[in-house]
Design a protein around this motif. Structure first.
Motif, PDB file in Angstrom:
ATOM      1  N   UNK A 238     -55.235  11.191  94.899  1.00  0.00           N
ATOM      2  CA  UNK A 238     -55.192  10.990  93.450  1.00  0.00           C
ATOM      3  C   UNK A 238     -54.152  11.942  92.864  1.00  0.00           C
ATOM      4  N   UNK A 239     -53.242  11.399  92.068  1.00  0.00           N
ATOM      5  CA  UNK A 239     -52.224  12.220  91.416  1.00  0.00           C
ATOM      6  C   UNK A 239     -52.311  12.009  89.903  1.00  0.00           C
ATOM      7  N   UNK A 240     -52.468  13.113  89.182  1.00  0.00           N
ATOM      8  CA  UNK A 240     -52.581  13.084  87.725  1.00  0.00           C
ATOM      9  C   UNK A 240     -51.416  13.877  87.149  1.00  0.00           C
ATOM     10  N   UNK A 241     -50.609  13.222  86.322  1.00  0.00           N
ATOM     11  CA  UNK A 241     -49.505  13.932  85.682  1.00  0.00           C
ATOM     12  C   UNK A 241     -49.813  14.103  84.196  1.00  0.00           C
TER      13      UNK A 241
ATOM     14  N   UNK B  85     -62.752   6.118  96.491  1.00  0.00           N
ATOM     15  CA  UNK B  85     -63.503   5.972  97.728  1.00  0.00           C
ATOM     16  C   UNK B  85     -63.984   7.285  98.302  1.00  0.00           C
ATOM     17  N   UNK B  86     -63.219   8.377  98.054  1.00  0.00           N
ATOM     18  CA  UNK B  86     -63.560   9.660  98.672  1.00  0.00           C
ATOM     19  C   UNK B  86     -64.132  10.663  97.674  1.00  0.00           C
ATOM     20  N   UNK B  87     -64.055  10.360  96.365  1.00  0.00           N
ATOM     21  CA  UNK B  87     -64.586  11.298  95.370  1.00  0.00           C
ATOM     22  C   UNK B  87     -64.709  10.598  94.011  1.00  0.00           C
TER      23      UNK B  87
ATOM     24  N   UNK C  96     -56.298  20.585  97.049  1.00  0.00           N
ATOM     25  CA  UNK C  96     -55.919  20.486  95.646  1.00  0.00           C
ATOM     26  C   UNK C  96     -54.565  21.160  95.468  1.00  0.00           C
ATOM     27  N   UNK C  97     -53.600  20.418  94.935  1.00  0.00           N
ATOM     28  CA  UNK C  97     -52.250  20.928  94.771  1.00  0.00           C
ATOM     29  C   UNK C  97     -51.793  20.730  93.335  1.00  0.00           C
ATOM     30  N   UNK C  98     -51.006  21.669  92.836  1.00  0.00           N
ATOM     31  CA  UNK C  98     -50.395  21.537  91.516  1.00  0.00           C
ATOM     32  C   UNK C  98     -48.926  21.913  91.599  1.00  0.00           C
ATOM     33  N   UNK C  99     -48.141  21.359  90.704  1.00  0.00           N
ATOM     34  CA  UNK C  99     -46.731  21.735  90.601  1.00  0.00           C
ATOM     35  C   UNK C  99     -46.250  21.487  89.182  1.00  0.00           C
TER      36      UNK C  99
ATOM     37  N   UNK D  12     -55.293  15.558  94.401  1.00  0.00           N
ATOM     38  CA  UNK D  12     -56.466  15.873  95.212  1.00  0.00           C
ATOM     39  C   UNK D  12     -56.588  14.820  96.301  1.00  0.00           C
ATOM     40  N   UNK D  13     -56.857  15.282  97.515  1.00  0.00           N
ATOM     41  CA  UNK D  13     -56.999  14.388  98.659  1.00  0.00           C
ATOM     42  C   UNK D  13     -57.899  15.067  99.681  1.00  0.00           C
ATOM     43  N   UNK D  14     -58.530  14.293 100.566  1.00  0.00           N
ATOM     44  CA  UNK D  14     -59.284  14.911 101.660  1.00  0.00           C
ATOM     45  C   UNK D  14     -58.356  15.780 102.504  1.00  0.00           C
ATOM     46  N   UNK D  15     -58.880  16.854 103.087  1.00  0.00           N
ATOM     47  CA  UNK D  15     -58.030  17.793 103.815  1.00  0.00           C
ATOM     48  C   UNK D  15     -57.300  17.129 104.965  1.00  0.00           C
ATOM     49  N   UNK D  16     -57.893  16.083 105.558  1.00  0.00           N
ATOM     50  CA  UNK D  16     -57.258  15.451 106.711  1.00  0.00           C
ATOM     51  C   UNK D  16     -56.110  14.536 106.306  1.00  0.00           C
ATOM     52  N   UNK D  17     -56.020  14.189 105.000  1.00  0.00           N
ATOM     53  CA  UNK D  17     -54.999  13.239 104.562  1.00  0.00           C
ATOM     54  C   UNK D  17     -53.602  13.811 104.759  1.00  0.00           C
ATOM     55  N   UNK D  18     -53.361  15.044 104.316  1.00  0.00           N
ATOM     56  CA  UNK D  18     -52.028  15.629 104.411  1.00  0.00           C
ATOM     57  C   UNK D  18     -51.653  15.922 105.857  1.00  0.00           C
ATOM     58  N   UNK D  19     -52.612  16.300 106.694  1.00  0.00           N
ATOM     59  CA  UNK D  19     -52.301  16.576 108.095  1.00  0.00           C
ATOM     60  C   UNK D  19     -51.892  15.303 108.819  1.00  0.00           C
ATOM     61  N   UNK D  20     -52.390  14.133 108.332  1.00  0.00           N
ATOM     62  CA  UNK D  20     -52.027  12.864 108.945  1.00  0.00           C
ATOM     63  C   UNK D  20     -50.698  12.341 108.439  1.00  0.00           C
ATOM     64  N   UNK D  21     -50.139  12.998 107.417  1.00  0.00           N
ATOM     65  CA  UNK D  21     -48.893  12.515 106.822  1.00  0.00           C
ATOM     66  C   UNK D  21     -47.797  13.562 106.892  1.00  0.00           C
ATOM     67  N   UNK D  22     -47.749  14.304 107.989  1.00  0.00           N
ATOM     68  CA  UNK D  22     -46.724  15.334 108.163  1.00  0.00           C
ATOM     69  C   UNK D  22     -45.653  14.903 109.153  1.00  0.00           C
ATOM     70  N   UNK D  23     -45.516  13.589 109.358  1.00  0.00           N
ATOM     71  CA  UNK D  23     -44.484  13.121 110.251  1.00  0.00           C
ATOM     72  C   UNK D  23     -44.763  13.437 111.694  1.00  0.00           C
ATOM     73  N   UNK D  24     -46.027  13.506 112.070  1.00  0.00           N
ATOM     74  CA  UNK D  24     -46.372  13.691 113.471  1.00  0.00           C
ATOM     75  C   UNK D  24     -46.514  15.130 113.899  1.00  0.00           C
ATOM     76  N   UNK D  25     -46.318  16.087 113.008  1.00  0.00           N
ATOM     77  CA  UNK D  25     -46.480  17.488 113.383  1.00  0.00           C
ATOM     78  C   UNK D  25     -47.938  17.754 113.737  1.00  0.00           C
TER      79      UNK D  25
END
Length: 329
Positions: free
Chosen positions: A30-33, A126-128, A223-226, A242-255
């Motif tokens: 979820x991204x809120x601007x 779905x997640x929150x 939770x991230x802000x910029x 805001x996203x589940x913690x596993x979401x960003x780890x799955x979207x790091x280009x395979x790292x």
């Protein structure tokens, strides 16, 4: 504002639509601007140009100081979004407009404040699920009046809560107004997620546009802000995700990622503890029960002060004598 809590839990009607159920399953972040636009008539076209150039599609868009009447709302629709507005015909420098993706189930809850324009929504993913409180505090109204009014909203809203908007209180200042405001937020379990300048002029650099969140089991989410300095108005754009913690780890280009690590924001913890209401402890006659209440309140402060982070194996710092590959040795 009666029965506000039931709005968050009773989502049966919203989820009965099959299209909405499908959309919930695919929303992973979820991204809120938020943008203080300072007149839709003057800056809306510039905002749309910048919106089209973002590297992501926002889930929610919050615009403050829209400076339009309710009769003009139809001129400022954004395709794919539904609108929720708070307009004031009697004052130019006010107003608030919220856009939510059409496929996201949400409910609007009526809240009226004399010190601020306010839109309160419940959002379901779905997640929150969480409340979203969007605010523009009128700068001519005394901050103490706003703090008293907002406490009335807090007393009626429980559970996950995200607050975004232009509060017209500079939280970079260490003064009584800022401290009272931060302490009130901390007393409600709300964590300050943004402490960067959002309005920069030749003579000042202030953080007037805020992001606060109270999320149960916060360690399960990232939770991230910029802050984006886009020159849409004299305020910068804020982004909250805001996203589940596993979401960003799955979207790091395979790292390959290491196990999640946790830290404590001690500045927030200090404010949180300072803002705790200990009345219930002082009024407890049973010493054992009073001790349990103390532990419960301190544990709550620690939970809301904890943040998660992770590192990838590719980003580990090598020892001075080590090279990136055997061939370079």
């Amino acid at each position: 504002m009666s029965s506000i809590n039931s709005n968050l839990n009773c989502s049966t009607n919203a989820l009965s639509n099959a299209q909405n159920i499908h959309s919930l399953s695919i929303v992973k972040e979820v991204k809120i601007i938020h943008q203080n636009i300072r007149s839709m008539r003057t800056n809306f076209d510039v905002f749309l140009i910048n919106l089209s150039q973002l590297m992501f599609k926002p889930t929610v868009i919050v615009l403050t100081e829209i400076w339009i009447s309710e009769s003009e709302l139809s001129l400022y629709k954004i395709s794919g979004f539904k609108m929720f507005a708070k307009c004031t015909d009697y004052s130019r420098a006010k107003g608030l407009l919220v856009y939510v993706l059409e496929e996201i189930p949400c409910n609007s809850i009526s809240v009226t404040l004399s010190s601020a324009d306010c839109v309160l929504l419940t959002l379901h993913f779905g997640f929150i699920n969480f409340y979203l409180l969007c605010l523009y505090r009128h700068h001519v109204i005394q901050p103490n009046h706003f703090l008293n009014e907002i406490q009335g909203v807090f007393h009626k809203v429980s559970g996950n809560l995200v607050i975004v908007g232009d509060i017209n209180i500079n939280i970079l200042d260490n003064n009584q107004v800022s401290n009272d405001y931060i302490n009130l937020m901390c007393s409600q379990g709300l964590q300050c997620l943004l402490k960067l300048p959002t309005r920069i002029t030749r003579s000042s650099s202030t953080c007037l546009d805020h992001v606060f969140a109270r999320i149960a089991n916060m360690y399960k989410f990232q939770l991230l802000t910029e802050v984006l300095h886009l020159d849409i108005s004299d305020h910068s754009m804020t982004v909250f995700s805001i996203a589940p913690v596993h979401y960003h780890s799955q979207n790091r280009g395979g790292c390959e990622s290491e196990p999640l690590k946790y830290g404590i924001n001690y500045n927030y913890l200090k404010h949180c503890v300072a803002g705790v209401d200990w009345t219930v402890v002082f009024n407890e006659n049973n010493a054992s029960k009073a001790f349990e209440l103390i532990i419960e309140k301190l544990t709550s402060c620690l939970e809301f002060s904890r943040f998660s982070y992770s590192t990838t194996k590719d980003s580990k710092k090598l020892k001075p004598w080590m090279t990136n590959s055997p061939s370079s040795a």
